[in-house]
Design a protein around this motif. Structure first.
Motif, PDB file in Angstrom:
ATOM      1  N   PHE A   8       0.873  -1.357   0.159  1.00 31.98           N
ATOM      2  CA  PHE A   8      -0.076   0.073   0.028  1.00 31.98           C
ATOM      3  C   PHE A   8       0.953   1.311  -0.172  1.00 31.98           C
ATOM      4  N   THR A   9       0.696   2.224  -0.944  1.00 35.13           N
ATOM      5  CA  THR A   9       1.410   3.443  -0.826  1.00 35.13           C
ATOM      6  C   THR A   9       0.286   4.622  -0.957  1.00 35.13           C
ATOM      7  N   SER A  10       0.524   5.942  -0.947  1.00 38.53           N
ATOM      8  CA  SER A  10      -0.341   6.837  -0.902  1.00 38.53           C
ATOM      9  C   SER A  10      -1.065   6.969  -2.137  1.00 38.53           C
ATOM     10  N   THR A  11      -0.586   6.478  -3.267  1.00 36.50           N
ATOM     11  CA  THR A  11      -1.272   6.309  -4.417  1.00 36.50           C
ATOM     12  C   THR A  11      -2.251   5.190  -4.889  1.00 36.50           C
ATOM     13  N   THR A  12      -1.978   4.282  -4.098  1.00 35.69           N
ATOM     14  CA  THR A  12      -2.990   2.948  -4.152  1.00 35.69           C
ATOM     15  C   THR A  12      -4.382   3.198  -4.018  1.00 35.69           C
ATOM     16  N   GLY A  13      -5.235   3.033  -5.125  1.00 31.16           N
ATOM     17  CA  GLY A  13      -6.447   3.245  -5.189  1.00 31.16           C
ATOM     18  C   GLY A  13      -7.466   2.335  -4.339  1.00 31.16           C
ATOM     19  N   GLN A  14      -8.512   2.703  -4.328  1.00 33.50           N
ATOM     20  CA  GLN A  14      -9.637   2.332  -3.625  1.00 33.50           C
ATOM     21  C   GLN A  14      -9.715   0.657  -4.264  1.00 33.50           C
TER      22      GLN A  14
END
Length: 86
Positions: free
Chosen positions: A30-36
């Motif tokens: 998981f990163t800050s750009t991982t989508g829902q």
């Protein structure tokens, strides 16, 4: 599939709890750009793998059903006095 009362709020809580659970299990994807969408699928598959959620038949595995299953999972973990547990 019957829509749950407060399903959106339950899903938001499930993603938060599920993300913490995944990180504690050693998943660091998981990163800050991982989508829902990706979070939903990863958390669902991890919970199925750990036998915390009953798997759906393959033909029913779509994003909507995964979200619903996660909302049910987190609702069942809440204490009865929690406002979203009703």
């Amino acid at each position: 599939m019957k829509k749950l009362k407060h399903e959106q709020q339950l899903l938001k809580l499930a993603l938060s709890v599920g993300e913490t659970y995944a990180k504690n299990r050693g998943y660091d994807g998981f990163t800050s750009t991982t989508g829902q969408k990706e979070k939903v699928e990863v958390i669902y598959r991890l919970l199925v793998n750990d036998k915390l959620v009953t798997p759906m038949p393959e033909e029913q595995e779509d994003l909507l059903n995964m979200k619903h299953r996660l909302a049910i999972w987190v609702r069942n973990k809440l204490p009865e006095t929690h406002p979203l547990a009703k």
